[in-house]
Design a protein around this motif. Structure first.
Motif, PDB file in Angstrom:
ATOM      1  N   GLY A  47      -5.726   7.902  -5.329  1.00  0.00           N
ATOM      2  CA  GLY A  47      -4.973   7.108  -4.452  1.00  0.00           C
ATOM      3  C   GLY A  47      -4.682   7.221  -3.001  1.00  0.00           C
ATOM      4  N   ALA A  48      -5.158   8.707  -2.716  1.00  0.00           N
ATOM      5  CA  ALA A  48      -5.213   9.111  -1.194  1.00  0.00           C
ATOM      6  C   ALA A  48      -5.897   7.976  -0.089  1.00  0.00           C
ATOM      7  N   CYS A  49      -6.790   7.215  -0.863  1.00  0.00           N
ATOM      8  CA  CYS A  49      -7.366   6.388   0.105  1.00  0.00           C
ATOM      9  C   CYS A  49      -6.913   4.878   0.124  1.00  0.00           C
ATOM     10  N   THR A  50      -5.536   4.804  -0.319  1.00  0.00           N
ATOM     11  CA  THR A  50      -4.883   3.441  -0.609  1.00  0.00           C
ATOM     12  C   THR A  50      -5.007   3.054   0.722  1.00  0.00           C
ATOM     13  N   VAL A  51      -5.049   1.591   1.012  1.00  0.00           N
ATOM     14  CA  VAL A  51      -4.783   0.826   2.074  1.00  0.00           C
ATOM     15  C   VAL A  51      -4.525  -0.566   1.649  1.00  0.00           C
ATOM     16  N   ILE A  52      -3.928  -1.311   2.656  1.00  0.00           N
ATOM     17  CA  ILE A  52      -3.477  -2.763   2.274  1.00  0.00           C
ATOM     18  C   ILE A  52      -4.538  -3.493   2.707  1.00  0.00           C
ATOM     19  N   VAL A  53      -5.019  -4.582   2.001  1.00  0.00           N
ATOM     20  CA  VAL A  53      -6.052  -5.351   2.386  1.00  0.00           C
ATOM     21  C   VAL A  53      -5.358  -7.159   1.964  1.00  0.00           C
ATOM     22  N   ASN A  54      -5.390  -7.648   2.776  1.00  0.00           N
ATOM     23  CA  ASN A  54      -4.714  -9.165   2.753  1.00  0.00           C
ATOM     24  C   ASN A  54      -3.484  -9.075   1.698  1.00  0.00           C
ATOM     25  N   GLY A  55      -2.788  -8.084   2.242  1.00  0.00           N
ATOM     26  CA  GLY A  55      -1.279  -7.729   1.608  1.00  0.00           C
ATOM     27  C   GLY A  55      -1.185  -7.308   0.267  1.00  0.00           C
ATOM     28  N   ASN A  56      -2.470  -6.779  -0.084  1.00  0.00           N
ATOM     29  CA  ASN A  56      -2.556  -5.866  -1.627  1.00  0.00           C
ATOM     30  C   ASN A  56      -3.103  -4.696  -1.382  1.00  0.00           C
ATOM     31  N   GLY A  70     -13.925 -10.359   7.253  1.00  0.00           N
ATOM     32  CA  GLY A  70     -13.024 -11.179   7.662  1.00  0.00           C
ATOM     33  C   GLY A  70     -11.686 -10.954   7.242  1.00  0.00           C
ATOM     34  N   ALA A  71     -11.239  -9.739   6.390  1.00  0.00           N
ATOM     35  CA  ALA A  71     -10.048  -9.544   5.940  1.00  0.00           C
ATOM     36  C   ALA A  71      -9.120  -8.907   6.914  1.00  0.00           C
ATOM     37  N   GLU A  72      -7.983  -8.853   6.506  1.00  0.00           N
ATOM     38  CA  GLU A  72      -6.866  -8.262   7.384  1.00  0.00           C
ATOM     39  C   GLU A  72      -6.585  -6.724   6.503  1.00  0.00           C
ATOM     40  N   VAL A  73      -6.948  -5.866   7.232  1.00  0.00           N
ATOM     41  CA  VAL A  73      -6.748  -4.438   6.673  1.00  0.00           C
ATOM     42  C   VAL A  73      -5.571  -3.792   7.542  1.00  0.00           C
ATOM     43  N   THR A  74      -4.584  -2.920   6.745  1.00  0.00           N
ATOM     44  CA  THR A  74      -3.703  -2.090   7.490  1.00  0.00           C
ATOM     45  C   THR A  74      -3.603  -0.868   6.847  1.00  0.00           C
ATOM     46  N   MET A 108       0.403   7.129  -0.991  1.00  0.00           N
ATOM     47  CA  MET A 108       1.487   6.928  -1.586  1.00  0.00           C
ATOM     48  C   MET A 108       2.351   5.974  -0.815  1.00  0.00           C
ATOM     49  N   ILE A 109       2.583   6.138   0.650  1.00  0.00           N
ATOM     50  CA  ILE A 109       3.140   5.227   1.450  1.00  0.00           C
ATOM     51  C   ILE A 109       2.612   3.780   1.108  1.00  0.00           C
ATOM     52  N   MET A 110       1.386   3.475   1.422  1.00  0.00           N
ATOM     53  CA  MET A 110       0.715   2.396   1.294  1.00  0.00           C
ATOM     54  C   MET A 110       0.817   1.640   0.052  1.00  0.00           C
ATOM     55  N   CYS A 111       0.864   2.327  -1.130  1.00  0.00           N
ATOM     56  CA  CYS A 111       0.802   1.837  -2.303  1.00  0.00           C
ATOM     57  C   CYS A 111       2.476   1.468  -2.696  1.00  0.00           C
ATOM     58  N   ALA A 112       3.488   2.273  -2.022  1.00  0.00           N
ATOM     59  CA  ALA A 112       5.072   1.952  -1.914  1.00  0.00           C
ATOM     60  C   ALA A 112       5.130   0.531  -1.155  1.00  0.00           C
ATOM     61  N   LEU A 113       4.510   0.300  -0.095  1.00  0.00           N
ATOM     62  CA  LEU A 113       4.578  -1.053   0.480  1.00  0.00           C
ATOM     63  C   LEU A 113       4.194  -2.084  -0.257  1.00  0.00           C
ATOM     64  N   ASP A 114       3.218  -2.049  -0.921  1.00  0.00           N
ATOM     65  CA  ASP A 114       2.761  -3.048  -1.921  1.00  0.00           C
ATOM     66  C   ASP A 114       3.625  -3.319  -3.037  1.00  0.00           C
TER      67      ASP A 114
END
Length: 158
Positions: A47-56, A70-74, A108-114
């Motif tokens: 999970g160290a590579c977790t990002v948010i893509v289109n809200g997930n 075309g996606a939104e990546v955070t 962890m933080i990106m997963c927590a945001l989801d």
């Protein structure tokens, strides 16, 4: 044979010509120099590579960059305030000592945001269940769980 990929990353348009086999994590780190997204296991187990893509939440080491045309990546770099202030979840991890070496922290933080988006008032058990796919080699997870709950509360108050 290279392909063109284009997406919005942290609110900015990002495009590059890449090998079709380029993983999203490689695109972020190598093409965009966003090295906060870590590569831990290369098998989507840590999970160290977790990002948010289109809200997930997405584990970017197991997905091709071309899949996100075309996606939104955070990424972790995209959640702090424009003035450099920490996002409430980042601040909670700091306040609650939810990190030690810090390697797993961005994921962890990106997963927590989801998690908070889907379950804003998650119980300790729910937080533990939702973070199962994110590994930390340093802590017993107690402070990470506390940080997620404090971060969620702070996000509601923000």
């Amino acid at each position: 044979m290279a392909i063109q990929v284009s997406m919005t990353v942290n609110g900015r348009q990002a495009s590059a010509e890449i090998d079709p086999r380029t993983l999203l994590v490689q695109f972020l780190r190598e093409n965009l120099s966003l090295t906060g997204t870590h590569v831990g296991c290369d098998t989507s187990q840590c999970g160290a590579c977790t990002v948010i893509v289109n809200g997930n939440a997405v584990k970017s080491c197991s997905a091709l960059a071309a899949q996100f045309q075309g996606a939104e990546v955070t990424t972790i770099e995209g959640i702090a305030g424009a003035d450099g202030s920490l996002h409430p979840m980042q601040a909670a991890f700091k306040e609650c000592h939810g990190l030690q070496c810090g390697f797993c922290t961005p994921g962890m933080i990106m997963c927590a945001l989801d998690l908070v988006r889907r379950h804003p008032n998650a119980s300790e058990h729910e937080v533990r269940e939702q973070l199962k796919g994110n590994m930390c080699r340093c802590t017993g997870y107690h402070n990470i769980v506390k940080a997620v709950q404090v971060g969620a509360a702070n996000m509601q108050g923000a």
